[in-house]
Design an enzyme around this catalytic site. Structure first.
Site, PDB file in Angstrom:
ATOM      1  N   ARG A   1       0.850  -1.202   0.000  1.00  0.00           N
ATOM      2  CA  ARG A   1       0.000   0.000   0.000  1.00  0.00           C
ATOM      3  C   ARG A   1       0.881   1.246   0.000  1.00  0.00           C
ATOM      4  O   ARG A   1       1.836   1.328   0.763  1.00  0.00           O
ATOM      5  CB  ARG A   1      -0.913   0.022   1.218  1.00  0.00           C
ATOM      6  CG  ARG A   1      -2.226   0.723   0.935  1.00  0.00           C
ATOM      7  CD  ARG A   1      -3.174   0.587   2.099  1.00  0.00           C
ATOM      8  NE  ARG A   1      -3.915  -0.665   2.102  1.00  0.00           N
ATOM      9  CZ  ARG A   1      -4.926  -0.906   2.927  1.00  0.00           C
ATOM     10  NH1 ARG A   1      -5.315   0.006   3.779  1.00  0.00           N
ATOM     11  NH2 ARG A   1      -5.560  -2.058   2.884  1.00  0.00           N
TER      12      ARG A   1
ATOM     13  N   SER B   1      -8.379   0.304   0.210  1.00  0.00           N
ATOM     14  CA  SER B   1      -9.416   0.353   1.227  1.00  0.00           C
ATOM     15  C   SER B   1      -9.820   1.791   1.565  1.00  0.00           C
ATOM     16  O   SER B   1     -10.267   2.527   0.707  1.00  0.00           O
ATOM     17  CB  SER B   1      -8.909  -0.410   2.448  1.00  0.00           C
ATOM     18  OG  SER B   1      -9.879  -0.416   3.441  1.00  0.00           O
TER      19      SER B   1
ATOM     20  N   ASP C   1     -16.611   0.303   4.531  1.00  0.00           N
ATOM     21  CA  ASP C   1     -15.474   1.091   4.042  1.00  0.00           C
ATOM     22  C   ASP C   1     -15.421   0.913   2.515  1.00  0.00           C
ATOM     23  O   ASP C   1     -16.188   0.124   1.948  1.00  0.00           O
ATOM     24  CB  ASP C   1     -14.178   0.693   4.774  1.00  0.00           C
ATOM     25  CG  ASP C   1     -13.634  -0.659   4.367  1.00  0.00           C
ATOM     26  OD1 ASP C   1     -14.417  -1.467   3.814  1.00  0.00           O
ATOM     27  OD2 ASP C   1     -12.444  -0.915   4.605  1.00  0.00           O
TER      28      ASP C   1
ATOM     29  N   ASP D   1     -13.773  -0.597   0.241  1.00  0.00           N
ATOM     30  CA  ASP D   1     -13.674  -1.907  -0.429  1.00  0.00           C
ATOM     31  C   ASP D   1     -14.587  -2.930   0.252  1.00  0.00           C
ATOM     32  O   ASP D   1     -14.465  -4.144   0.006  1.00  0.00           O
ATOM     33  CB  ASP D   1     -12.224  -2.411  -0.539  1.00  0.00           C
ATOM     34  CG  ASP D   1     -11.576  -2.695   0.800  1.00  0.00           C
ATOM     35  OD1 ASP D   1     -11.927  -2.016   1.786  1.00  0.00           O
ATOM     36  OD2 ASP D   1     -10.718  -3.601   0.876  1.00  0.00           O
TER      37      ASP D   1
ATOM     38  N   ASP E   1     -14.905  -4.377   3.016  1.00  0.00           N
ATOM     39  CA  ASP E   1     -14.528  -5.491   3.883  1.00  0.00           C
ATOM     40  C   ASP E   1     -14.708  -5.140   5.354  1.00  0.00           C
ATOM     41  O   ASP E   1     -14.517  -5.992   6.221  1.00  0.00           O
ATOM     42  CB  ASP E   1     -13.115  -6.032   3.581  1.00  0.00           C
ATOM     43  CG  ASP E   1     -12.021  -5.014   3.750  1.00  0.00           C
ATOM     44  OD1 ASP E   1     -12.318  -3.834   4.038  1.00  0.00           O
ATOM     45  OD2 ASP E   1     -10.838  -5.394   3.588  1.00  0.00           O
ATOM     46  N   ARG E   2     -15.064  -3.885   5.644  1.00  0.00           N
ATOM     47  CA  ARG E   2     -15.327  -3.527   7.042  1.00  0.00           C
ATOM     48  C   ARG E   2     -16.735  -2.981   7.168  1.00  0.00           C
ATOM     49  O   ARG E   2     -17.343  -2.558   6.188  1.00  0.00           O
ATOM     50  CB  ARG E   2     -14.400  -2.414   7.493  1.00  0.00           C
ATOM     51  CG  ARG E   2     -12.961  -2.681   7.272  1.00  0.00           C
ATOM     52  CD  ARG E   2     -12.251  -1.638   8.036  1.00  0.00           C
ATOM     53  NE  ARG E   2     -10.875  -1.516   7.657  1.00  0.00           N
ATOM     54  CZ  ARG E   2      -9.992  -0.932   8.445  1.00  0.00           C
ATOM     55  NH1 ARG E   2     -10.362  -0.428   9.593  1.00  0.00           N
ATOM     56  NH2 ARG E   2      -8.767  -0.828   8.054  1.00  0.00           N
TER      57      ARG E   2
ATOM     58  N   THR F   1      -2.253  -8.455  14.518  1.00  0.00           N
ATOM     59  CA  THR F   1      -3.174  -7.521  13.864  1.00  0.00           C
ATOM     60  C   THR F   1      -3.315  -7.810  12.372  1.00  0.00           C
ATOM     61  O   THR F   1      -2.316  -8.024  11.693  1.00  0.00           O
ATOM     62  CB  THR F   1      -2.632  -6.085  13.994  1.00  0.00           C
ATOM     63  OG1 THR F   1      -2.091  -5.935  15.284  1.00  0.00           O
ATOM     64  CG2 THR F   1      -3.709  -5.063  13.747  1.00  0.00           C
TER      65      THR F   1
ATOM     66  N   GLU G   1     -11.686  -8.077  14.385  1.00  0.00           N
ATOM     67  CA  GLU G   1     -10.654  -7.182  14.887  1.00  0.00           C
ATOM     68  C   GLU G   1     -11.284  -5.825  15.191  1.00  0.00           C
ATOM     69  O   GLU G   1     -12.279  -5.439  14.579  1.00  0.00           O
ATOM     70  CB  GLU G   1      -9.459  -7.079  13.943  1.00  0.00           C
ATOM     71  CG  GLU G   1      -9.766  -6.699  12.529  1.00  0.00           C
ATOM     72  CD  GLU G   1      -8.524  -6.605  11.643  1.00  0.00           C
ATOM     73  OE1 GLU G   1      -7.431  -7.025  12.052  1.00  0.00           O
ATOM     74  OE2 GLU G   1      -8.663  -6.089  10.537  1.00  0.00           O
TER      75      GLU G   1
ATOM     76  N   LYS H   1     -11.923 -10.534   6.365  1.00  0.00           N
ATOM     77  CA  LYS H   1     -13.063  -9.788   6.890  1.00  0.00           C
ATOM     78  C   LYS H   1     -14.021  -9.458   5.747  1.00  0.00           C
ATOM     79  O   LYS H   1     -13.589  -9.310   4.598  1.00  0.00           O
ATOM     80  CB  LYS H   1     -12.601  -8.536   7.619  1.00  0.00           C
ATOM     81  CG  LYS H   1     -11.707  -7.584   6.844  1.00  0.00           C
ATOM     82  CD  LYS H   1     -11.188  -6.578   7.829  1.00  0.00           C
ATOM     83  CE  LYS H   1     -10.377  -5.446   7.317  1.00  0.00           C
ATOM     84  NZ  LYS H   1      -9.215  -5.602   6.539  1.00  0.00           N
TER      85      LYS H   1
HETATM   86  O1  LIG Z   1      -2.938   0.209   9.554  1.00  0.00           O
HETATM   87  P1  LIG Z   1      -2.844  -1.068  10.334  1.00  0.00           P
HETATM   88  O2  LIG Z   1      -1.595  -1.848  10.171  1.00  0.00           O
HETATM   89  O3  LIG Z   1      -3.240  -0.863  11.768  1.00  0.00           O
HETATM   90  O4  LIG Z   1      -3.987  -1.983   9.746  1.00  0.00           O
HETATM   91  C1  LIG Z   1      -5.309  -1.553   9.747  1.00  0.00           C
HETATM   92  O5  LIG Z   1      -5.862  -1.909   8.521  1.00  0.00           O
HETATM   93  C2  LIG Z   1      -5.811  -3.291   8.245  1.00  0.00           C
HETATM   94  C3  LIG Z   1      -6.339  -3.466   6.856  1.00  0.00           C
HETATM   95  O6  LIG Z   1      -7.639  -3.009   6.754  1.00  0.00           O
HETATM   96  P2  LIG Z   1      -8.245  -2.790   5.317  1.00  0.00           P
HETATM   97  O7  LIG Z   1      -8.037  -4.091   4.678  1.00  0.00           O
HETATM   98  O8  LIG Z   1      -9.700  -2.437   5.495  1.00  0.00           O
HETATM   99  O9  LIG Z   1      -7.423  -1.725   4.769  1.00  0.00           O
HETATM  100  C4  LIG Z   1      -6.592  -4.052   9.318  1.00  0.00           C
HETATM  101  O10 LIG Z   1      -6.572  -5.404   9.084  1.00  0.00           O
HETATM  102  C5  LIG Z   1      -5.999  -3.728  10.677  1.00  0.00           C
HETATM  103  O11 LIG Z   1      -6.692  -4.331  11.717  1.00  0.00           O
HETATM  104  C6  LIG Z   1      -6.041  -2.234  10.886  1.00  0.00           C
HETATM  105  O12 LIG Z   1      -5.478  -1.922  12.134  1.00  0.00           O
HETATM  106 MG   LIG Z   2     -11.136  -2.217   3.711  1.00  0.00          MG
END
Ligand SMILES: O=P([O-])(O)O[C@H]1O[C@H](COP(=O)(O)O)[C@@H](O)[C@H](O)[C@H]1O
Ligand SMILES: [Mg+2]
Length: 605
Positions: free
Chosen positions: A58, A155, A312, A314, A316-317, A389, A413, A427
């Site tokens: 990312r 995301s 969110d 994408d 997934d949340r 995490t 989470e 998720k």
């Molecule tokens: O930024 P971090 O490392 O804390 O990561 C954050 O984002 C990740 C990805 O989320 P998404 O797939 O919705 O982008 C999650 O799994 C994690 O629990 C959250 O703390």
């Molecule tokens: Mg997401």
């Protein structure tokens, strides 16, 4: 372009990038940087490579090997292809890979370039040809028995960013050693292979399949299997307001709600279609609470709706807000609270369908999430496990547990991520929305609400109060300094703080997952995997408060998490618990992170 002002090693990197890059957009940006002779900036963009963090690759979209751009995507796809080929051999050709993308700038292009790399090697590609939720890729891998999948998404990150989530043949995101092996394979295959830039050709290739219609059908039957039996969902006074936060979710929620026989949702008109500018929100992240849900609240109030569901971008949340009848305002549930509600509902649904729980059932949460699920599991006779995490850990653990004969019924989470069932090993904000809507309707029939159900859960399993937040910090040296000051290494020995507030609250144990130390285990080795490339320290106080400080793997943030729990038998003084938690968190921030001294940027709401 003149690069001679750059140090020699950097010159070489920039030259290689220019040699291999064929994207006009990024060459123009690089030209500008070179013209301005911005050596520091060029160094941060070119010196090194993007690596797999909490959720894949990312970064901002810009030129350079440390940014997301066409060339880096091609190189990453080539690395993945060659590594997959070494693992799966010729079965990769027929099993293929699944590729999805979100609604961000360049996401479709990155997905096409990725498909192109695989098709050039005669690998079957299931390219979901519309923006789609990340969990559809995870689900699709298992359905079509693919060797893996790629989802192009950043995301909830700012609009300048993009990302690349890579999933393996078990349907979960990659972890060690596959991530390290892919990284190595990327470096071994940096030069774009012949013809991969020509994305137009992919659409005439017979190995390219668009699985969306079939996948949607299968996904709907997965949802059917999750539903609470005999609940009449159309007979309800609850109107659900929904926002996909300018992301991919709306058509999918609409479809699933219809197929699962819910009334249609009211959608937040201004946010219903994918828009890479995210024009109506300061951050497209429903975790940000009120600032992100402003329009959803307006829409709900204009439509007599008292529950908001927000995905969110994408999908997934899931975030949820409720306006309980008779109360003054909206309650936006925290990720932990929602985790508790959904956890309770998944266990309750299981009991309703199967009569009772059994010792082969498992629930999972990440180590920075509330211990409420652990408390629930204990009383319900279910196995509980924690992971690091990020859902890559929970997805893979769920897969291992299934191989050992266990059934993972739920994982969550605190960052509003939920996995209901184990068909999607990631998720999934769509199935979570269905389950929470179903719970709200079930509770309505019992004359209850989500808020009061949460209270009952805490009364039954003990109060679990948590505060989680973050500071923005763009300077890696400051981050290093903060964590080094917590370790205070002297003669190769760490000297972690022993208390806060001048000794008022004593620290009982320390776990440092960066250096691999745990004062609580016999050999001082932590049970969870260590990661030298990110910072993460957990302190447990003698009054039971557990706090973790860690660097994000997706954004330039230092995150902190704190939780204080009461005994299930002795949960009377919740207010006192709240005061202690607030006092301790303030002290932890001031004494451990020193935000003013370290010029940390405060969260804006
Ligand atoms: O930024 P971090 O490392 O804390 O990561 C954050 O984002 C990740 C990805 O989320 P998404 O797939 O919705 O982008 C999650 O799994 C994690 O629990 C959250 O703390
Ligand atoms: Mg997401």
């Amino acid at each position: 372009m003149d690069t001679t002002f750059l140090p020699e090693s950097l010159q070489l990197l920039v030259k290689n990038w220019m040699l291999w890059n064929q994207s006009q957009q990024y060459s123009v940006e690089l030209e500008e940087l070179l013209k301005n002779r911005n050596v520091d900036k060029i160094k941060t963009m070119f010196d090194g490579r993007l690596s797999f963090g909490t959720a894949g690759l990312r970064a901002a979209m810009a030129p350079g090997f440390k940014r997301m751009n066409d060339l880096v995507v091609i190189q990453s796809a080539q690395g993945i292809f060659h590594y997959m080929h070494s693992v799966f051999g010729s079965s990769l050709n027929t099993s293929g890979v699944i590729v999805g993308f979100d609604g961000r700038f360049n996401s479709k292009r990155f997905a096409e370039l990725t498909s192109s790399v695989f098709l050039k090697h005669s690998i079957k590609v299931y390219l979901i040809n519309e923006v789609c939720p990340t969990p559809f890729v995870a689900y699709g891998i298992k359905q079509y028995k693919c060797c893996g999948g790629i989802m192009v998404t950043a995301s909830h990150n700012p609009k300048e960013d993009n990302g690349y989530k890579v999933l393996w043949n078990n349907g979960a995101q990659i972890i060690f050693p596959d991530d390290k092996n892919i990284q190595k394979s990327i470096i071994e295959h940096l030069m774009p292979e012949d013809g991969v830039w020509n994305t137009e050709e992919i659409y005439s290739n017979t190995l390219l399949i668009n699985p969306l219609i079939d996948l949607q059908k299968r996904y709907n039957s997965f949802i059917d299997g999750l539903l609470f039996p005999n609940l009449e969902k159309k007979k309800t006074n609850i109107i659900f307001t929904y926002t996909p936060m300018h992301g991919v979710g709306y058509p999918y929620i609409r479809n699933v709600f219809e197929s699962a026989k819910f009334n249609p949702v009211i959608v937040v008109e201004q946010q219903k279609d994918p828009n890479p500018e995210f024009p109506t929100v300061p951050f497209p992240n429903p975790e940000e609470g009120k600032s992100a849900l402003k329009l959803a609240i307006e829409t709900a109030e204009n439509n007599g709706s008292r529950i908001i569901l927000a995905n969110d971008p994408d999908a997934d949340r899931l975030a949820v807000a409720e306006h309980p009848i008779g109360s003054e305002g909206w309650k936006i549930f925290t990720g932990n609270e929602l985790g508790a509600l959904l956890g309770w509902w998944m266990i309750h649904s299981y009991k309703k369908i199967h009569g009772k729980t059994n010792s082969k059932l498992v629930v999972l949460s990440s180590t920075v999430s509330s211990a409420i699920l652990k408390s629930m599991a204990k009383l319900e006779g279910i196995r509980f496990e924690e992971t690091l995490t990020g859902f890559k850990w929970m997805g893979n653990r769920a897969d291992q547990l299934a191989a050992e004969g266990y059934k993972v019924i739920y994982a969550f989470e605190e960052s509003i991520g939920y996995m209901c069932g184990s068909e999607v090993l990631d998720k999934d904000g769509i199935s979570a929305a269905v389950k929470i809507a179903e719970l709200a309707i079930y509770l309505e029939k019992e004359n209850s609400t989500l808020s009061s159900a949460l209270e009952s859960i805490y009364n039954q399993y003990g109060w679990h109060l948590s505060i989680n937040s973050y500071f923005i910090c763009n300077d890696s040296l400051t981050i290093k300094k903060i964590f080094e000051s917590l370790r205070r290494v002297n003669n190769q020995q760490c000297n972690y703080p022993k208390s806060i507030l001048g000794g008022r609250y004593l620290i009982k144990s320390v776990r440092d997952l960066t250096i691999g130390y745990d004062s609580n285990t016999i050999d001082n080795k932590p049970l969870l995997p260590i990661s030298k490339s990110s910072q993460m320290i957990t302190f447990t106080f003698d009054n039971g408060l557990i706090t973790t400080l860690r660097t994000s793997g997706t954004e330039p943030k230092i995150k902190y998490y704190a939780e204080l729990c009461s005994d299930p038998e002795n949960s009377s003084d919740v207010n006192k618990l709240k005061c202690v938690l607030n006092e301790m968190v303030e002290a932890i921030i001031e004494e451990f992170l020193k935000p003013h001294e370290n010029s940390l940027i405060f969260r804006c709401n």
